[in-house]
Write a protein that holds these residues in place. Structure first.
Motif, PDB file in Angstrom:
ATOM      1  N   ARG A 776       0.836  -1.208   0.000  1.00  0.00           N
ATOM      2  CA  ARG A 776       0.000   0.000   0.000  1.00  0.00           C
ATOM      3  C   ARG A 776       0.870   1.256   0.000  1.00  0.00           C
ATOM      4  O   ARG A 776       0.563   2.235  -0.699  1.00  0.00           O
ATOM      5  CB  ARG A 776      -0.921  -0.011   1.223  1.00  0.00           C
ATOM      6  CG  ARG A 776      -2.018  -1.064   1.148  1.00  0.00           C
ATOM      7  CD  ARG A 776      -2.769  -1.165   2.480  1.00  0.00           C
ATOM      8  NE  ARG A 776      -3.386   0.089   2.833  1.00  0.00           N
ATOM      9  CZ  ARG A 776      -4.584   0.485   2.395  1.00  0.00           C
ATOM     10  NH1 ARG A 776      -5.277  -0.293   1.593  1.00  0.00           N
ATOM     11  NH2 ARG A 776      -5.094   1.653   2.754  1.00  0.00           N
ATOM     12  N   VAL A 779       2.360   1.762  -3.484  1.00  0.00           N
ATOM     13  CA  VAL A 779       1.344   2.254  -4.416  1.00  0.00           C
ATOM     14  C   VAL A 779       1.085   3.735  -4.166  1.00  0.00           C
ATOM     15  O   VAL A 779       0.927   4.529  -5.119  1.00  0.00           O
ATOM     16  CB  VAL A 779       0.051   1.416  -4.296  1.00  0.00           C
ATOM     17  CG1 VAL A 779      -1.086   2.063  -5.087  1.00  0.00           C
ATOM     18  CG2 VAL A 779       0.286  -0.008  -4.790  1.00  0.00           C
ATOM     19  N   TYR A 814       2.700  -1.885 -10.721  1.00  0.00           N
ATOM     20  CA  TYR A 814       1.708  -1.201  -9.884  1.00  0.00           C
ATOM     21  C   TYR A 814       0.729  -0.354 -10.689  1.00  0.00           C
ATOM     22  O   TYR A 814      -0.084   0.365 -10.110  1.00  0.00           O
ATOM     23  CB  TYR A 814       2.413  -0.280  -8.866  1.00  0.00           C
ATOM     24  CG  TYR A 814       3.506  -0.959  -8.083  1.00  0.00           C
ATOM     25  CD1 TYR A 814       3.207  -1.942  -7.156  1.00  0.00           C
ATOM     26  CD2 TYR A 814       4.844  -0.626  -8.295  1.00  0.00           C
ATOM     27  CE1 TYR A 814       4.205  -2.572  -6.430  1.00  0.00           C
ATOM     28  CE2 TYR A 814       5.845  -1.246  -7.580  1.00  0.00           C
ATOM     29  CZ  TYR A 814       5.528  -2.216  -6.662  1.00  0.00           C
ATOM     30  OH  TYR A 814       6.512  -2.836  -5.948  1.00  0.00           O
ATOM     31  N   CYS A 817      -2.975  -0.630 -10.059  1.00  0.00           N
ATOM     32  CA  CYS A 817      -3.267  -0.114  -8.715  1.00  0.00           C
ATOM     33  C   CYS A 817      -3.404   1.414  -8.757  1.00  0.00           C
ATOM     34  O   CYS A 817      -4.276   1.991  -8.077  1.00  0.00           O
ATOM     35  CB  CYS A 817      -2.157  -0.497  -7.737  1.00  0.00           C
ATOM     36  SG  CYS A 817      -1.868  -2.269  -7.601  1.00  0.00           S
ATOM     37  N   TRP A 820      -6.722   2.317 -10.149  1.00  0.00           N
ATOM     38  CA  TRP A 820      -7.719   2.159  -9.076  1.00  0.00           C
ATOM     39  C   TRP A 820      -7.754   3.411  -8.206  1.00  0.00           C
ATOM     40  O   TRP A 820      -8.835   3.939  -7.887  1.00  0.00           O
ATOM     41  CB  TRP A 820      -7.389   0.923  -8.258  1.00  0.00           C
ATOM     42  CG  TRP A 820      -8.140   0.814  -6.947  1.00  0.00           C
ATOM     43  CD1 TRP A 820      -7.792   1.398  -5.759  1.00  0.00           C
ATOM     44  CD2 TRP A 820      -9.353   0.108  -6.711  1.00  0.00           C
ATOM     45  NE1 TRP A 820      -8.706   1.089  -4.789  1.00  0.00           N
ATOM     46  CE2 TRP A 820      -9.680   0.294  -5.344  1.00  0.00           C
ATOM     47  CE3 TRP A 820     -10.193  -0.662  -7.499  1.00  0.00           C
ATOM     48  CZ2 TRP A 820     -10.803  -0.270  -4.759  1.00  0.00           C
ATOM     49  CZ3 TRP A 820     -11.309  -1.221  -6.924  1.00  0.00           C
ATOM     50  CH2 TRP A 820     -11.621  -1.027  -5.565  1.00  0.00           C
ATOM     51  N   LYS A 821      -6.569   3.881  -7.825  1.00  0.00           N
ATOM     52  CA  LYS A 821      -6.496   5.059  -6.956  1.00  0.00           C
ATOM     53  C   LYS A 821      -7.115   6.269  -7.652  1.00  0.00           C
ATOM     54  O   LYS A 821      -7.895   7.028  -7.043  1.00  0.00           O
ATOM     55  CB  LYS A 821      -5.035   5.351  -6.602  1.00  0.00           C
ATOM     56  CG  LYS A 821      -4.377   4.320  -5.707  1.00  0.00           C
ATOM     57  CD  LYS A 821      -4.776   4.461  -4.249  1.00  0.00           C
ATOM     58  CE  LYS A 821      -4.215   5.762  -3.676  1.00  0.00           C
ATOM     59  NZ  LYS A 821      -4.567   5.905  -2.251  1.00  0.00           N
ATOM     60  N   HIS A 848       1.076  -7.173 -13.443  1.00  0.00           N
ATOM     61  CA  HIS A 848       0.328  -6.048 -12.872  1.00  0.00           C
ATOM     62  C   HIS A 848      -1.010  -6.529 -12.297  1.00  0.00           C
ATOM     63  O   HIS A 848      -1.461  -6.023 -11.258  1.00  0.00           O
ATOM     64  CB  HIS A 848       0.085  -4.982 -13.938  1.00  0.00           C
ATOM     65  CG  HIS A 848       1.319  -4.214 -14.288  1.00  0.00           C
ATOM     66  ND1 HIS A 848       1.542  -2.914 -13.862  1.00  0.00           N
ATOM     67  CD2 HIS A 848       2.406  -4.541 -15.027  1.00  0.00           C
ATOM     68  CE1 HIS A 848       2.687  -2.494 -14.336  1.00  0.00           C
ATOM     69  NE2 HIS A 848       3.245  -3.476 -15.050  1.00  0.00           N
ATOM     70  N   THR A 851      -0.355  -8.174  -8.907  1.00  0.00           N
ATOM     71  CA  THR A 851      -0.148  -7.159  -7.874  1.00  0.00           C
ATOM     72  C   THR A 851      -1.458  -6.466  -7.540  1.00  0.00           C
ATOM     73  O   THR A 851      -1.744  -6.170  -6.369  1.00  0.00           O
ATOM     74  CB  THR A 851       0.890  -6.125  -8.360  1.00  0.00           C
ATOM     75  OG1 THR A 851       2.098  -6.802  -8.725  1.00  0.00           O
ATOM     76  CG2 THR A 851       1.186  -5.102  -7.278  1.00  0.00           C
ATOM     77  N   PHE A 852      -2.265  -6.226  -8.560  1.00  0.00           N
ATOM     78  CA  PHE A 852      -3.550  -5.572  -8.321  1.00  0.00           C
ATOM     79  C   PHE A 852      -4.464  -6.446  -7.453  1.00  0.00           C
ATOM     80  O   PHE A 852      -5.201  -5.932  -6.597  1.00  0.00           O
ATOM     81  CB  PHE A 852      -4.223  -5.268  -9.667  1.00  0.00           C
ATOM     82  CG  PHE A 852      -5.577  -4.640  -9.542  1.00  0.00           C
ATOM     83  CD1 PHE A 852      -5.752  -3.444  -8.848  1.00  0.00           C
ATOM     84  CD2 PHE A 852      -6.696  -5.242 -10.101  1.00  0.00           C
ATOM     85  CE1 PHE A 852      -7.012  -2.865  -8.731  1.00  0.00           C
ATOM     86  CE2 PHE A 852      -7.950  -4.665  -9.984  1.00  0.00           C
ATOM     87  CZ  PHE A 852      -8.112  -3.469  -9.291  1.00  0.00           C
ATOM     88  N   PHE A 855      -3.352  -5.994  -4.011  1.00  0.00           N
ATOM     89  CA  PHE A 855      -3.722  -4.656  -3.568  1.00  0.00           C
ATOM     90  C   PHE A 855      -5.222  -4.566  -3.274  1.00  0.00           C
ATOM     91  O   PHE A 855      -5.641  -3.914  -2.302  1.00  0.00           O
ATOM     92  CB  PHE A 855      -3.332  -3.643  -4.648  1.00  0.00           C
ATOM     93  CG  PHE A 855      -3.670  -2.226  -4.303  1.00  0.00           C
ATOM     94  CD1 PHE A 855      -2.951  -1.533  -3.343  1.00  0.00           C
ATOM     95  CD2 PHE A 855      -4.733  -1.570  -4.930  1.00  0.00           C
ATOM     96  CE1 PHE A 855      -3.268  -0.210  -3.022  1.00  0.00           C
ATOM     97  CE2 PHE A 855      -5.049  -0.267  -4.617  1.00  0.00           C
ATOM     98  CZ  PHE A 855      -4.308   0.422  -3.660  1.00  0.00           C
ATOM     99  N   GLU A 859      -7.047  -3.349   0.058  1.00  0.00           N
ATOM    100  CA  GLU A 859      -8.004  -2.248   0.064  1.00  0.00           C
ATOM    101  C   GLU A 859      -9.325  -2.663   0.715  1.00  0.00           C
ATOM    102  O   GLU A 859      -9.873  -1.952   1.553  1.00  0.00           O
ATOM    103  CB  GLU A 859      -8.264  -1.787  -1.378  1.00  0.00           C
ATOM    104  CG  GLU A 859      -7.149  -0.936  -1.967  1.00  0.00           C
ATOM    105  CD  GLU A 859      -7.117   0.456  -1.362  1.00  0.00           C
ATOM    106  OE1 GLU A 859      -8.002   1.262  -1.666  1.00  0.00           O
ATOM    107  OE2 GLU A 859      -6.188   0.716  -0.569  1.00  0.00           O
TER     108      GLU A 859
END
Length: 1376
Positions: A776, A779, A814, A817, A820-821, A848, A851-852, A855, A859
């Motif tokens: 986190r 990211v 990343y 991710c 997403w942010k 990716h 990793t997502f 993540f 989250e």
């Protein structure tokens, strides 16, 4: 001086006598003192000569001495020389073994009365001084000599025969203790005709009694009813092939002749071979049980005979309807037989001319000539012969096919032409088979005659050739019709005339090119008429209707090979041309249908895997994608060798820049996933480690998900096959390769389901858990750094190229991710976000996604619930279904496989459940596809493509971030999003998200069972279970699931019920009643909420389905299906699997089910006929051995209980005969004399016979830990010996360590009985069995341990076993 001269000098004086003595030889004799003086003088001289020689010369001296003795004709001299020889042996300077070995030289004949009698008197006197090996050689020579004497001479040579018989009797006398009886019976039976004892009557009685003693041993080492047992022909035979091994020429079990086995054991096992030949996908098993090699040209007459018998049986069972059509099962049988004949004849294991001659011989008998069934089956028989002839006539001499002409004239005897059949039906083509054969033969004879007429050494003249191919009167109408067809230039596909022309002319190029071109062009089409395929800028020729299976079945193998060849060339041509026009749906579907014909596998599956796929892989993404789709959704039976080869090719391709394409990469991974999950349980067995000789080939270098699935597949295979105890190094090597390529860890709940060896491995190779907090933080840092470029808000010194370069490396997975942010903050993304994704390769994007997924779990873990949870869920739904950033099946697969901690697992499955159930679009797509495709038998359909297009038009799939592109800032000024992507869609013929999600859902269900069994799984099944209608192996998947997770489901019958009803319910919508589950189970378990306790009648009906399937009873328990497209290769494999699924799904514990199945054959049942008891035991054993250990453990408990019963714990009365009545089941059931102990013995034998070596290894532990401590009586010991005896050979071949353990347990049990019993009654039978184990299996490896036991036994038993370790007892001294 020569040795012979020296011997003559030694005996010259002593053998010389006065003339008076010579004249009155019958009245004058030497005094005893004179005889002794002469004897001593000779001994002294011979000793001097003998002591001065080398060991080799001494043997020569003995041999020469015996030859000298045989040359002597004077009776007094002969007696003197034998006295001399015996004295030398007594004095100890001549070794008795060497002397007695040479006494029975070739010079010794029964006509030489004095020499013969004196020889065997000498042997009888001194044989006790020879070791048991020497005694064996002496006995061998005696039996051999006896066999050379004609029975007609026995009376005239009575003194000689008496001398020989007395010596043999002495050798066999147990009191003499000269050699093990086991070695003696071996010499007797090896030197006499099979199943016969030939000897003078005084000896014959004793030989019969002696040999009959070994009937006990033959029973101990024979599986009860072995000649009645049949296997299920599927991949399980790979590790059991030795169990069914037969002698190549005789079809007998490969038994040594030293034991008097029952007559059934010596009979030809035609029933076994014929049954296996009649099963689909049985070729490998046939080769293995007959000891044949594919590439070795070895004719097998027995194989020819059984193929002929199968064809004759098929003729008998062929019943045509009024419209000349066969029933479906008969049609499939003839197709199967044609494939078998082609395969074995091409491999040169069967001779085609000899088979046809055999058919002529059989069909010319009165019983066949008057049999009306021949008129129904003759056309099909000709069809089978045509299949081979059309493809081989050009490569073989014309003389090979002359018997076919004879056969045609025999079975078409009509004096009037037969009426023509309807050419609108496929049977019309079959009825022309004989005429097509004559067409091929006529052309062959003409070409031969023309070639012969041009040479000076012609064998058949032109007129003779033509005369041989004269057309029978019965076929004249067909001949005229065929001529008319050949003269027609516009043949169409409206009827089956085009198939007829192809079949008749496939060996004539000028006549064949036209119709075969019409066939191929009808499915290929051209670029002048195209239509849109699913996706962007994807078009294909407007040919969507494939050739029907009825038409393809009507073509000869040669014609189908030509079609495959032409289609393959066109595929390669299209690939090389880099055309933007895809292949037509019709040709892709037709090509996939052609691949099911195993008789043309060299151009079919093998050609696809070895030639077409490698050639097009780097030339055309379109064709490659098409072939991979076809492999995924249209190839039903992929052999293991091809499966591994395909997997190797895909792993190699995945790292190629040519396939670093989003849609193609997805297809490669999806195909690899299906290939791995489709591995049969038994093919990963260590017995087949040769198929994994390079483990890295089946290990992906970059896909963690595929490697994890491979680990799960290995775990499942080891557990289900019972190979956990033998997994060993081969499994470790594969796991090391996986961990080296993609290190990962597993949750404890998953590890608990793994076999122990795999648990230990992953505990030793532990991988550090991913730090979610650090993820986190990383990211967040990356988002701050790249936010200005992603959202256009703020300023940064970085450029768009910097961002592309940064996220294209493997160290920075990343980017999703960050998206997403950005989206979570409700910020609109810039075109830079789209460009980075588009720039990223498909393989890079996979990292990716992993990793997502991590993540996402992080989250969702910190979300408190309520509105925030809904926001996150909606955001994820948008990223997957709206923006098309992540493929849903790939993301769900990552989520299901990567989680390791309990809290994370719950979060991951919450996300998975949300992705699969919540989105309306996906749920609607699933329901639409299920309703649209009501019939899943794609091979019977002509309109699949229309349904496929309808689905994709309503639910289009996006592969290139089109959804994201629509919502990027600035995209609206650049035009329609679909035109912005530079990627052209690859053609999609079969695939969609509903079908792609199926293998992922399989894994999700398994992970749920491991980690979160309960309502969440039931909810998932409620919403998505209906798509199991399209599963390619639903029964197998359900079987594997119920078996592998049996411990998890044991106490959860409602979940088992849910799994079964969901999966089976989906596939049986369009199937006949009881296609999978019995009516009673469906009514009482699935459709009822009341508790159900299965009855004894229910278990009988369950076993009966399998009994009837194996026995090919009519009506068949399961409706005939086209097994070429089915999950299973034959009806018996289907019957076993669905029976096991039903047994696993019963709402009672496994041990209760197992005991109930055993009671079907252990207790008297009205449904079980006594003359079929062995067939029922065979079926019961097949079911039990296919189930988990808990189901067949009751068998071992029953054995322990039986060993404690009064029958076996009682003492044996003195003088009792061998207790066959409690130790042998064979034929007892027919006379109602069978006992519970013999029924249990028979069932145990058959169950252990069908066990894998992994399961059988547990039997040795049973013997050691549970049986040995309770055995105290002789009957108990004999019962145990009869139980385990038949399986020592399997231990020897497959698990040597277990064989040694079992052997030691046998001696330990004997020692216990020796101590607890006053006197062992059957010392000879027990000793014979232990000698058999020694000489046939264990050898001398554990002699030291055995000797420790033998010295503690009772004297009689110890004396019988004195030779077992070469130890000598005090009662006998060996003179060397």
């Amino acid at each position: 001086m020569e040795l012979e001269t020296q011997l003559q000098n030694i005996f010259k004086d002593v053998l010389k006598t006065d003339i008076i003595v010579e004249v009155f030889a019958g009245f004058v004799s030497l005094s005893q003192k004179d005889h002794e003086l002469r004897l001593q003088a000779c001994i002294d001289q011979f000793r001097t000569l003998y002591n001065g020689q080398t060991p080799e010369d001494r043997v020569t001296s003995i041999k020469t001495l015996i030859e000298f003795m045989h040359e002597e004709k004077n009776v007094r001299h002969i007696n003197f020389l034998f006295d001399f020889l015996e004295t030398c042996i007594k004095d100890g300077f001549l070794p008795p073994k060497t002397v007695l070995d040479h006494l029975q030289s070739n010079e010794l004949g029964y006509t030489d009365k004095v020499h013969w009698i004196k020889t065997y008197e000498t042997i009888r006197k001194f044989v006790h001084m020879v070791d048991y090996k020497g005694c064996r050689n002496i006995l061998h020579r005696m039996v051999f000599k006896m066999g050379k004497i004609p029975p007609s001479a026995w009376n005239n040579a009575k003194p000689q025969m008496d001398a020989l018989c007395k010596t043999i009797e002495h050798m066999l006398d147990p009191a003499a203790d000269l050699l093990p009886g086991y070695l003696a019976v071996n010499e007797i039976r090896q030197n006499m005709p099979e199943q016969q004892l030939i000897a003078p009557w005084p000896l014959l009685d004793k030989l019969t009694v002696f040999v009959d003693r070994f009937r006990a041993v033959s029973n101990m080492v024979s599986t009860t009813g072995r000649w009645m047992l049949l296997p299920i022909v599927n991949n399980t035979f790979h590790q059991l092939a030795g169990t069914w091994k037969l002698e190549t020429e005789t079809l007998r079990f490969p038994l040594k002749r030293q034991l008097p086995y029952s007559k059934e054991m010596y009979q030809r096992q035609w029933r076994l071979l014929r049954y296996i030949l009649g099963q689909g996908h049985s070729r490998e098993m046939v080769l293995q049980i007959l000891g044949l090699q594919k590439l070795q040209k070895q004719r097998c007459v027995a194989l020819e005979t059984e193929l002929v018998e199968l064809m004759l049986n098929a003729i008998t069972n062929s019943k045509e309807t009024d419209d000349h059509e066969l029933d479906h099962s008969s049609h499939l049988l003839w197709l199967h037989l044609s494939g078998q004949v082609i395969y074995f004849v091409l491999c040169q294991h069967a001779s085609f001319p000899h088979m046809v001659e055999a058919l002529c011989s059989r069909l010319s008998s009165p019983e066949w000539l008057n049999n009306p069934s021949i008129y129904h089956g003759r056309h099909r028989l000709m069809w089978v012969l045509l299949q081979f002839i059309s493809g081989s006539i050009q490569k073989n001499p014309f003389s090979d096919f002359l018997p076919v002409i004879k056969l045609i004239n025999l079975i078409y005897p009509e004096r009037q032409p037969l009426p023509l059949t309807d050419m609108n039906k496929p049977s019309g083509v079959v009825h022309f088979s004989a005429m097509c054969i004559l067409m091929h033969l006529s052309r062959k004879s003409q070409s031969k005659s023309q070639s012969d007429s041009s040479s000076s050494t012609g064998i058949i003249s032109l007129n003779e050739s033509e005369q041989q191919c004269l057309i029978p009167v019965a076929l004249l109408n067909q001949h005229q019709f065929l001529k008319q067809c050949l003269q027609t230039s516009n043949i169409t596909l409206q009827d089956y005339r085009i198939a007829l022309v192809c079949n008749a002319c496939s060996t004539t190029t000028e006549l064949f090119n036209g119709p075969i071109t019409i066939l191929v062009d009808s499915i290929f089409g051209d670029t002048s008429s195209t239509f849109a395929m699913p996706g962007n800028n994807c078009i294909a020729p407007n040919k969507v209707v494939p050739l029907s299976m009825e038409l393809l079945d009507s073509l000869t193998a040669h014609t189908k090979m030509s079609m495959l060849h032409q289609i393959g060339l066109k595929f390669q041509k299209v690939a090389q041309s880099k055309s933007s026009v895809a292949l037509s749906p019709a040709v892709v579907e037709t090509y996939s249908r052609l691949l099911v014909y195993t008789e043309i596998e060299s151009l079919g599956t093998k050609g696809l895997v070895n030639q077409i796929l490698p050639k097009v892989a780097n030339e055309s993404r379109q064709v490659l994608h098409t072939l991979l789709e076809m492999i995924s959704y249209r190839m039903h039976h992929i052999q293991t060798v091809f499966r591994i080869q395909l997997l190797t090719t895909l792993h190699t391709l995945s790292s190629s820049p040519h396939v670093n394409h989003r849609q193609l990469h997805l297809r490669i991974e999806s195909t690899a996933l299906r290939l791995i999950m489709g591995f049969e349980n038994f093919v990963i067995n260590p017995q087949l480690v040769r198929l994994f000789n390079d483990q890295k080939q089946i290990v992906s270098r970059d896909s963690e998900e595929l490697n994890r699935v491979l680990v799960l597949t290995l775990a499942r295979s080891i557990y289900i096959t019972g190979a956990e105890t033998i997994s060993g190094l081969w499994c470790t090597d594969i796991l090391k390769s996986i961990m080296a390529a993609t290190p990962h860890r597993w949750p404890q709940e998953t590890l608990a389901c793994f076999p122990r060896s795999m648990q230990d491995f992953f505990q030793q190779h532990n991988v550090e858990e991913l730090n979610k907090t650090a993820l986190r933080d990383t990211v967040e840092e990356e988002y701050v750094k790249w936010q200005p470029l992603l959202t256009g808000i703020g300023e940064t010194s970085y450029t768009e190229n910097d961002m592309m370069k940064h996220f294209s490396t493997s160290d920075n997975p990343y980017f999703i991710c960050l998206l997403w942010k950005a989206i979570s903050e409700r910020k609109q993304l810039t075109m830079s976000a789209y460009k980075v994704l588009e720039h990223m390769g498909a393989s890079q994007l996979s990292s990716h996604v992993r990793t997502f997924s991590d993540f996402l779990i992080s989250e969702f873990s910190v979300v408190d619930g309520g509105d925030h949870l809904k926001v996150c869920a909606d955001l994820l739904q948008d990223m997957v279904w709206k923006y098309n950033i992540v493929f849903p099946d790939r993301l769900i697969l990552c989520l299901a496989l990567r989680s390791s901690e309990p809290n994370e697992i719950r979060v991951a499955f919450f996300i998975i459940q949300f992705l699969l159930i919540k989105p309306d679009d996906f749920r609607n797509a699933v329901h639409h596809f299920v309703q649209e495709v009501d019939d899943i038998d794609h091979w019977t359909q002509n309109d699949w493509h229309s349904k496929h297009m309808s689905y994709h038009q309503k639910f289009p799939e996006m592969y290139y971030f089109e959804g994201l592109l629509k919502h990027c800032s600035g995209a609206d000024q650049m035009g329609d999003a679909s035109t912005l992507s530079s990627q052209q869609y690859l053609p999609t013929y079969f695939s969609n998200i509903t079908l792609r999600i199926l293998p992922v859902l399989d894994i999700v269900i398994h992970r749920c069972l491991e980690l979160l069994p309960g309502k969440s799984l039931e909810k998932l099944l409620d919403h998505l279970g209906l798509i199991y209608k399209f599963h390619d192996q639903p029964i197998t998947y359900l079987f594997n699931t119920l078996l592998y997770y049996e411990a998890k489901l044991r106490d959860n019958p409602s979940l088992k019920k849910k799994l079964v009803s969901t999966i089976i319910g989906g596939i049986t919508e369009n199937k006949p009643a009881e296609w999978a589950l019995s009516e009673e189970y469906v009514n009482c378990c699935l459709h009822s909420t009341e508790p159900w306790q299965p009855t004894n009648e229910y278990y009988c009906s369950l076993v009966k389905r399998l009994v009837d399937s194996i026995g090919d009873k009519k009506p068949a328990p399961f409706t005939s299906r086209d097994w070429r497209f089915n999950e299973f290769p034959n009806a018996c494999a289907h019957a076993l699997q669905v029976t096991c699924v039903e047994a696993l799904a019963l709402p009672v514990s496994g041990d209760v089910v197992g005991q109930s199945l055993m009671d079907v054959v252990l207790k008297s049942q009205p449904a079980v006929s006594r003359d079929e008891s062995l067939e029922w035991m065979n079926a019961t054993a097949l079911i039990l051995t296919a189930l988990p250990e808990i189901y067949w453990k009751p068998l071992h408990k029953s054995i322990l209980q039986m060993l404690r019963c009064d029958t076996l714990t009682s003492e044996i009365p003195e003088g009792s005969s061998y207790p066959y009545h409690v130790l042998s089941y064979s034929n007892q059931q027919l006379s109602y004399s069978d006992l519970p102990c013999t029924r249990l013995l028979a069932l145990t034998h058959i169950v252990w016979h069908h066990m894998s070596i992994g399961q059988l290894s547990l039997v040795s532990q049973l013997l050691k830990d549970e049986i040995r401590p309770i055995v105290e009586t002789e009957l108990q010991m004999l019962y145990v010996y009869h139980l385990i005896g038949p399986y020592i050979p399997r231990y020897q071949v497959e698990r040597t360590r277990c064989m040694m353990d079992v052997a030691l347990v046998l001696y330990d049990i004997l020692l216990r009985v020796s101590k607890h019993t006053k006197e062992i009654r059957f010392v000879d039978e027990i000793a014979d069995f232990l000698y058999h184990v020694k000489y046939m299996h264990i050898g001398v490896v554990i002699n030291d341990k055995i000797e420790e036991v033998v010295v503690q036994l009772q004297p009689a038993m110890r004396r019988r076993l004195r030779f077992i370790t070469h130890a000598q007892s005090t009662g006998r001294t060996q003179v060397l």
